[in-house]
Design an enzyme around this catalytic site. Structure first.
Site, PDB file in Angstrom:
ATOM      1  N   CYS A  46     -29.877   4.300 -20.596  1.00  0.00           N
ATOM      2  CA  CYS A  46     -29.736   2.948 -20.621  1.00  0.00           C
ATOM      3  C   CYS A  46     -29.103   2.457 -22.041  1.00  0.00           C
ATOM      4  CB  CYS A  46     -30.776   2.203 -20.059  1.00  0.00           C
ATOM      5  SG  CYS A  46     -31.442   3.029 -18.758  1.00  0.00           S
ATOM      6  N   ARG A  73     -46.945  19.134 -25.274  1.00  0.00           N
ATOM      7  CA  ARG A  73     -47.518  19.137 -23.868  1.00  0.00           C
ATOM      8  C   ARG A  73     -47.529  20.391 -23.063  1.00  0.00           C
ATOM      9  NH1 ARG A  73     -44.610  13.237 -21.891  1.00  0.00           N
ATOM     10  NH2 ARG A  73     -45.600  12.169 -23.971  1.00  0.00           N
TER      11      ARG A  73
HETATM   12  C1  LIG Z   1     -24.706   3.663 -19.650  1.00  0.00           C
HETATM   13  C2  LIG Z   1     -25.856   3.639 -18.509  1.00  0.00           C
HETATM   14  C3  LIG Z   1     -26.748   2.321 -18.558  1.00  0.00           C
HETATM   15  C4  LIG Z   1     -27.935   2.593 -17.689  1.00  0.00           C
HETATM   16  N1  LIG Z   1     -28.486   1.156 -17.888  1.00  0.00           N
HETATM   17  C5  LIG Z   1     -29.643   1.349 -17.072  1.00  0.00           C
HETATM   18  C6  LIG Z   1     -30.396  -0.004 -17.202  1.00  0.00           C
HETATM   19  O1  LIG Z   1     -30.349  -0.977 -18.078  1.00  0.00           O
HETATM   20  N2  LIG Z   1     -31.677  -0.211 -16.392  1.00  0.00           N
HETATM   21  C7  LIG Z   1     -31.776   0.758 -15.360  1.00  0.00           C
HETATM   22  O2  LIG Z   1     -32.873   0.818 -14.872  1.00  0.00           O
HETATM   23  N3  LIG Z   1     -31.016   1.976 -15.411  1.00  0.00           N
HETATM   24  C8  LIG Z   1     -29.945   2.103 -16.044  1.00  0.00           C
HETATM   25  N4  LIG Z   1     -29.219   3.122 -16.129  1.00  0.00           N
HETATM   26  C9  LIG Z   1     -29.584   4.184 -14.861  1.00  0.00           C
HETATM   27  C10 LIG Z   1     -30.544   5.259 -15.530  1.00  0.00           C
HETATM   28  O3  LIG Z   1     -30.116   5.705 -16.824  1.00  0.00           O
HETATM   29  C11 LIG Z   1     -30.475   6.255 -14.460  1.00  0.00           C
HETATM   30  O4  LIG Z   1     -31.043   5.661 -13.311  1.00  0.00           O
HETATM   31  C12 LIG Z   1     -31.580   7.419 -15.134  1.00  0.00           C
HETATM   32  O5  LIG Z   1     -31.325   8.088 -16.140  1.00  0.00           O
HETATM   33  C13 LIG Z   1     -31.910   8.279 -13.901  1.00  0.00           C
HETATM   34  O6  LIG Z   1     -32.920   9.365 -14.409  1.00  0.00           O
HETATM   35  P1  LIG Z   1     -32.634  10.859 -13.711  1.00  0.00           P
HETATM   36  O7  LIG Z   1     -33.942  11.438 -14.272  1.00  0.00           O
HETATM   37  O8  LIG Z   1     -32.997  10.614 -12.080  1.00  0.00           O
HETATM   38  O9  LIG Z   1     -31.555  11.553 -13.775  1.00  0.00           O
HETATM   39  P2  LIG Z   1     -30.352  11.481 -14.879  1.00  0.00           P
HETATM   40  O10 LIG Z   1     -30.886  10.748 -16.157  1.00  0.00           O
HETATM   41  O11 LIG Z   1     -29.063  11.762 -14.445  1.00  0.00           O
HETATM   42  O12 LIG Z   1     -30.972  12.976 -15.353  1.00  0.00           O
HETATM   43  C14 LIG Z   1     -30.717  14.051 -14.631  1.00  0.00           C
HETATM   44  C15 LIG Z   1     -30.837  15.249 -15.293  1.00  0.00           C
HETATM   45  O13 LIG Z   1     -30.725  16.509 -14.623  1.00  0.00           O
HETATM   46  C16 LIG Z   1     -29.831  17.548 -15.279  1.00  0.00           C
HETATM   47  N5  LIG Z   1     -29.326  18.523 -14.274  1.00  0.00           N
HETATM   48  C17 LIG Z   1     -28.330  17.988 -13.154  1.00  0.00           C
HETATM   49  N6  LIG Z   1     -28.224  18.960 -12.391  1.00  0.00           N
HETATM   50  C18 LIG Z   1     -28.843  19.955 -12.815  1.00  0.00           C
HETATM   51  C19 LIG Z   1     -28.967  21.418 -12.310  1.00  0.00           C
HETATM   52  N7  LIG Z   1     -28.700  21.862 -11.272  1.00  0.00           N
HETATM   53  N8  LIG Z   1     -30.082  22.232 -13.178  1.00  0.00           N
HETATM   54  C20 LIG Z   1     -30.608  21.773 -14.088  1.00  0.00           C
HETATM   55  N9  LIG Z   1     -30.258  20.427 -14.526  1.00  0.00           N
HETATM   56  C21 LIG Z   1     -29.811  19.764 -13.865  1.00  0.00           C
HETATM   57  C22 LIG Z   1     -28.662  16.777 -15.929  1.00  0.00           C
HETATM   58  O14 LIG Z   1     -28.116  17.391 -17.017  1.00  0.00           O
HETATM   59  C23 LIG Z   1     -29.670  15.737 -16.318  1.00  0.00           C
HETATM   60  O15 LIG Z   1     -30.058  15.773 -17.683  1.00  0.00           O
HETATM   61  C24 LIG Z   1     -28.040   3.268 -16.900  1.00  0.00           C
HETATM   62  C25 LIG Z   1     -27.271   4.501 -16.804  1.00  0.00           C
HETATM   63  C26 LIG Z   1     -26.282   4.592 -17.608  1.00  0.00           C
HETATM   64  C27 LIG Z   1     -25.262   5.876 -17.390  1.00  0.00           C
END
Ligand SMILES: Cc1cc2nc3c(=O)[nH]c(=O)nc-3n(C[C@H](O)[C@H](O)[C@H](O)COP(=O)(O)OP(=O)(O)OC[C@H]3O[C@@H](n4cnc5c(N)ncnc54)[C@H](O)[C@@H]3O)c2cc1C
Length: 448
Positions: A46, A73
């Site tokens: 974010c 950890r």
């Molecule tokens: C520019 C930006 C600004 C944002 N601002 C906000 C905000 O202000 N407030 C808010 O609440 N949310 C915000 N968000 C949304 C928030 O960042 C996401 O909802 C959050 O990062 C989701 O986390 P996650 O762990 O589910 O997925 P991700 O952050 O997408 O992480 C998933 C990880 O899994 C890895 N991966 C994918 N497929 C595989 C695979 N097959 N094998 C191994 N690894 C894999 C990827 O490389 C990645 O590192 C923002 C997003 C962006 C892009």
């Protein structure tokens, strides 16, 4: 002797690392392996637009490194390791090491999928040219920063008028670029009401950002000129932010249930398959007001999902209370926030709803700085039950959305909100806080 529980976590950001940490905290002997296909874990995605605009060190956004997780950890984080398939019958994950091309299998007792989402890329000719970016993972921000340092772009075209590109517009301006936002639909900020999008457009215009809606992009030329039905737009750098798509292709041959590519989970973040959990941007999440699962890819949701799933994988029975859909962001000096449902969403979901909007000062009468904020409450006609709110105006005032989010969580009515003992002191709020002013108006429309 009992063997230690083997846990595999796919994805090393908010959801994945929250789940992995929670399991290790609860079961010290658990063997937890995190597979991350990229080069970073546990980063604050974010903060990326601001890190770009303020020229921060990209590593400032990393909370803990893979090495930290290992040493502090006891979690085995494997970078450049992609999950390419899952067999839930034999409880195996198929892994490809992206550094050596080696493929191997990992056995699990419990699996957490936190593979997030990827940026959706519209089918436009030229989206793969150098200088065309998406901003989703930390490495995307790293690449954009490197491109800006090397090529010193002066003109930016941002494709998509959602909050990510609006944050980026402000930050590209901070770096001295001319910025144009092109939106395919008739308005920016889909999911927000017109008052909020009008305020955002006014603020963007005031700060020199051009917004063009209803544009069909035909192609991106070699020199990055964007050809559209509303003319050609020259660019030195382009960012596409046109929604996201869950990273679940590697599950297509598994029996894990998906809905519109997102993993279906229950309120314990368990999938339809025993011992397989999921959460974050790759999965659905329970919405308290709608009383059903929705797709709402936000960092707040991903952290909670990972934490609760991790606890449940470690043997707890924690039921997720649900989200109410709270979101907030800044556009230059203004802030825009939403919680719960808009009037349209409420009506579309069968509620007999109404809305009331007021504009009110955010400091007391006579206080030297006189900002303003608009508050819109959405409620049920009969019962007065609160269903949602949007708050937009001076950036320092829109945190008030958290008051309404708490009210929504607690199922309060407009009458309850009228009675809230909200703080008053001239620099912080008028004696009638804008939320109370709005509730005082809204109560007139409640039937009972
Ligand atoms: C520019 C930006 C600004 C944002 N601002 C906000 C905000 O202000 N407030 C808010 O609440 N949310 C915000 N968000 C949304 C928030 O960042 C996401 O909802 C959050 O990062 C989701 O986390 P996650 O762990 O589910 O997925 P991700 O952050 O997408 O992480 C998933 C990880 O899994 C890895 N991966 C994918 N497929 C595989 C695979 N097959 N094998 C191994 N690894 C894999 C990827 O490389 C990645 O590192 C923002 C997003 C962006 C892009």
């Amino acid at each position: 002797m009992e063997l230690p529980m083997k846990v595999v976590v796919i994805g090393g950001d908010a959801a994945g690392m929250s789940a992995a940490s929670q399991i290790k905290r609860r079961i010290k002997s658990a063997e937890v392996v995190v597979l991350e296909k990229g080069v970073d874990v546990s980063y604050g995605a974010c903060g990326m637009p601001y890190n770009i605009g303020y020229k921060g060190d990209i590593d400032d956004l990393v909370v803990l490194t893979a090495e930290d997780f290992k040493t502090k950890r006891g979690i085995d984080v494997r970078l450049l390791s992609e999950a390419i398939g899952v067999d839930t019958k034999s409880k195996k994950v198929f892994v490809k090491s992206l550094s050596s091309d080696r493929e191997y299998e990992l056995k699990y007792d419990k699996l957490f999928i936190g593979s997030g989402a990827k940026a959706s890329i519209p089918p436009i000719d030229g989206v793969d040219r150098e200088g065309v970016f998406t901003l989703k993972i930390l490495d995307d921000a790293r690449k954009i920063k490197q491109f800006i340092d090397e090529k010193k772009p002066k003109k930016a075209v941002l494709i998509g008028g959602g909050f990510i590109n609006l944050e980026l517009a402000e930050n590209f301006k901070r770096l001295g670029m001319d910025v144009i936002v092109l939106e395919k639909l008739d308005d920016i900020l889909l999911n927000f009401d017109k008052g909020a999008s009008d305020l955002a457009k006014e603020e963007l215009k005031k700060n020199g950002v051009e917004i063009i809606c209803g544009v069909n992009i035909e192609k991106i030329e070699n020199d990055l000129t964007v050809k559209t039905d509303k003319g050609d737009f020259e660019a030195d750098i382009i960012n596409i932010a046109a929604g996201v798509k869950p990273n679940t292709e590697f599950l297509k041959n598994s029996d894990i249930e998906l809905e519109n590519n997102a993993i279906v989970v229950d309120r314990y973040f368990k999938t339809n398959v025993d011992d397989v959990y999921a959460g974050g941007d790759c999965a659905l999440i329970y919405h308290r007001i709608l009383n059903k699962n929705v797709y709402m890819p936000l960092g707040t949701n991903a952290n909670k999902a990972g934490r609760i799933a991790g606890a449940n994988m470690a043997g707890a029975k924690e039921e997720f209370a649900g989200i109410v859909g709270t979101i907030i962001f800044k556009v230059f000096e203004k802030g825009i926030a939403k919680t719960g449902l808009s009037l349209k969403e409420a009506i579309d979901n069968g509620f007999d709803a109404f809305e009331t909007t007021i504009e009110a000062p955010i400091t007391a009468h006579g206080f030297p700085h006189q900002g303003k904020v608009s508050v819109r409450l959405v409620a049920e006609h009969d019962s007065g039950r609160l269903l949602g709110a949007q708050i937009f105006g001076d950036a320092e005032a829109v945190w008030r959305i958290d008051v309404v989010a708490a009210a929504l969580y607690a199922n309060l009515t407009i009458k309850d909100i009228q009675g809230l003992d909200l703080a008053y002191s001239p620099p912080f709020a008028p004696v009638w806080d804008p939320i109370l002013v709005c509730a005082n108006q809204a109560i007139k429309k409640v039937k009972k």
